[in-house]
Design a protein around this motif. Structure first.
Motif, mmCIF file in Angstrom:
data_model
loop_
_atom_site.group_PDB
_atom_site.id
_atom_site.type_symbol
_atom_site.label_atom_id
_atom_site.label_comp_id
_atom_site.label_asym_id
_atom_site.label_seq_id
_atom_site.Cartn_x
_atom_site.Cartn_y
_atom_site.Cartn_z
ATOM 1 N N SER A 130 42.171 30.523 -7.627
ATOM 2 C CA SER A 130 43.522 30.034 -7.930
ATOM 3 C C SER A 130 44.552 31.152 -8.052
ATOM 4 N N VAL A 131 44.113 32.388 -8.251
ATOM 5 C CA VAL A 131 45.053 33.499 -8.366
ATOM 6 C C VAL A 131 45.893 33.654 -7.096
ATOM 7 N N PHE A 132 45.426 33.139 -5.984
ATOM 8 C CA PHE A 132 46.156 33.256 -4.726
ATOM 9 C C PHE A 132 47.196 32.149 -4.533
ATOM 10 N N LEU A 133 47.263 31.194 -5.457
ATOM 11 C CA LEU A 133 48.221 30.099 -5.338
ATOM 12 C C LEU A 133 49.492 30.375 -6.128
ATOM 13 N N LYS A 134 50.606 29.984 -5.530
ATOM 14 C CA LYS A 134 51.899 30.038 -6.214
ATOM 15 C C LYS A 134 52.456 28.627 -6.216
ATOM 16 N N GLN A 135 53.290 28.303 -7.194
ATOM 17 C CA GLN A 135 53.898 26.967 -7.232
ATOM 18 C C GLN A 135 54.694 26.694 -5.971
ATOM 19 N N THR A 136 55.297 27.722 -5.400
ATOM 20 C CA THR A 136 56.109 27.549 -4.197
ATOM 21 C C THR A 136 55.271 27.237 -2.959
ATOM 22 N N ASP A 137 53.953 27.379 -3.051
ATOM 23 C CA ASP A 137 53.093 27.059 -1.907
ATOM 24 C C ASP A 137 53.089 25.562 -1.616
ATOM 25 N N ASP A 138 53.343 24.753 -2.643
ATOM 26 C CA ASP A 138 53.403 23.302 -2.490
ATOM 27 C C ASP A 138 52.151 22.750 -1.813
ATOM 28 N N LEU A 139 51.010 23.128 -2.342
ATOM 29 C CA LEU A 139 49.726 22.655 -1.823
ATOM 30 C C LEU A 139 49.008 21.833 -2.884
ATOM 31 N N TYR A 140 48.280 20.818 -2.413
ATOM 32 C CA TYR A 140 47.384 20.075 -3.291
ATOM 33 C C TYR A 140 46.261 21.024 -3.680
ATOM 34 N N ASN A 141 45.901 21.050 -4.960
ATOM 35 C CA ASN A 141 44.747 21.848 -5.356
ATOM 36 C C ASN A 141 44.024 21.163 -6.499
ATOM 37 N N ALA A 142 42.725 21.350 -6.492
ATOM 38 C CA ALA A 142 41.869 20.774 -7.531
ATOM 39 C C ALA A 142 40.761 21.767 -7.833
ATOM 40 N N PRO A 143 40.455 21.974 -9.118
ATOM 41 C CA PRO A 143 39.395 22.931 -9.458
ATOM 42 C C PRO A 143 38.027 22.434 -9.001
ATOM 43 N N LEU A 144 37.165 23.366 -8.651
ATOM 44 C CA LEU A 144 35.773 23.021 -8.336
ATOM 45 C C LEU A 144 35.032 22.883 -9.661
ATOM 46 N N ILE A 145 34.377 21.762 -9.830
ATOM 47 C CA ILE A 145 33.650 21.495 -11.064
ATOM 48 C C ILE A 145 32.192 21.212 -10.725
ATOM 49 N N PHE A 146 31.299 21.960 -11.365
ATOM 50 C CA PHE A 146 29.872 21.749 -11.152
ATOM 51 C C PHE A 146 29.449 20.414 -11.769
ATOM 52 N N LYS A 147 28.279 19.955 -11.390
ATOM 53 C CA LYS A 147 27.757 18.673 -11.898
ATOM 54 C C LYS A 147 27.656 18.646 -13.423
ATOM 55 N N ASN A 148 27.455 19.809 -14.050
ATOM 56 C CA ASN A 148 27.346 19.852 -15.506
ATOM 57 C C ASN A 148 28.720 19.832 -16.194
ATOM 58 N N GLY A 149 29.794 19.717 -15.410
ATOM 59 C CA GLY A 149 31.139 19.638 -15.964
ATOM 60 C C GLY A 149 31.836 20.980 -16.096
ATOM 61 N N GLN A 150 31.134 22.068 -15.821
ATOM 62 C CA GLN A 150 31.718 23.403 -15.939
ATOM 63 C C GLN A 150 32.545 23.736 -14.694
ATOM 64 N N GLU A 151 33.748 24.293 -14.911
ATOM 65 C CA GLU A 151 34.583 24.705 -13.791
ATOM 66 C C GLU A 151 34.056 26.010 -13.196
ATOM 67 N N MET A 152 34.141 26.125 -11.873
ATOM 68 C CA MET A 152 33.740 27.360 -11.222
ATOM 69 C C MET A 152 34.819 28.410 -11.484
ATOM 70 N N LYS A 153 34.391 29.611 -11.851
ATOM 71 C CA LYS A 153 35.297 30.715 -12.155
ATOM 72 C C LYS A 153 34.960 31.929 -11.297
ATOM 73 N N ARG A 154 35.980 32.733 -11.029
ATOM 74 C CA ARG A 154 35.764 34.061 -10.455
ATOM 75 C C ARG A 154 36.231 35.056 -11.517
ATOM 76 N N ARG A 155 35.345 35.979 -11.866
ATOM 77 C CA ARG A 155 35.611 36.896 -12.969
ATOM 78 C C ARG A 155 35.974 38.292 -12.480
ATOM 79 N N THR A 156 36.820 38.956 -13.266
ATOM 80 C CA THR A 156 37.143 40.361 -13.041
ATOM 81 C C THR A 156 36.607 41.145 -14.232
ATOM 82 N N TRP A 157 35.765 42.128 -13.946
ATOM 83 C CA TRP A 157 35.075 42.901 -14.979
ATOM 84 C C TRP A 157 35.484 44.370 -14.942
ATOM 85 N N MET A 158 35.393 44.993 -16.091
ATOM 86 C CA MET A 158 35.427 46.444 -16.171
ATOM 87 C C MET A 158 33.998 46.857 -16.539
#
Length: 180
Positions: A130-158
């Motif tokens: 989702s970091v690549f989306l801007k409100q001005t893109d005017d695109l339909y978007n929906a989070p990916l949700i696993f069967k257990n109800g958890q949303e898929m995330k991409r993490r940034t680590w140090m």
């Protein structure tokens, strides 16, 4: 704050940074993705992964729709370190929880921005952080949700070497990043 300290910053693909860290060439790496690293680490951020389309779509119909896929550049194949849970494997796991048939990949592109532009033209849907989306893109978007109800995330680590924390500059940088 420390005018006599010189900081050397290298940028590159996360796999490249992890190789440098593992080989001891750098003390700290900021990377996207969950790598198998057993030394010091700190989660800097995480973002949702979502489906994008130029109009609302029924997720159940994805196997019949054209997909625009972002593919890792071939240059990444030369690196030794690979993510423990790479983005593509997470998406594949999510897909396989829902569908028997594979996606209909009609385009393979090398960037999320290109994915987004192809979706805007109505050429298919894409799965992107989702970091690549801007409100001005005017695109339909929906989070990916696993069967257990958890949303898929991409993490940034140090990731950092605990032994390097004895160096004042490294310790101060790590502290600064944790408090930012």
């Amino acid at each position: 704050m420390f005018p006599k300290v010189e900081l050397n910053v290298d940028t590159g693909f996360s796999t490249e940074m992890m190789d440098l860290l593992v080989d001891g060439q750098i003390d700290v790496a900021i990377v996207r993705g969950d790598y198998n690293w057993s030394d010091g680490k700190y989660l800097l951020s995480e973002e949702n992964v979502c489906i994008i389309a130029n109009e609302p779509i029924d997720v159940k119909k994805l196997p019949q729709m054209p997909m625009i896929n972002r593919k890792e550049p071939k240059v990444l194949l030369k690196y030794k370190t690979s993510p423990y849970n790479p983005f593509e494997q997470s998406v594949e796991y999510w897909w396989n929880q829902r569908f028997i048939e594979p996606p209909i990949v009609t385009m393979q592109v090398d960037s999320y921005e290109t994915c987004k532009e192809m979706v805007k033209k109505g050429l298919g849907y894409a799965i992107i952080p989702s970091v690549f989306l801007k409100q001005t893109d005017d695109l339909y978007n929906a989070p990916l949700i696993f069967k257990n109800g958890q949303e898929m995330k991409r993490r940034t680590w140090m990731y950092y070497r605990e032994e390097s924390m004895s160096l004042a500059t490294v310790a101060e940088f790590v502290r600064y990043m944790k408090n930012s």
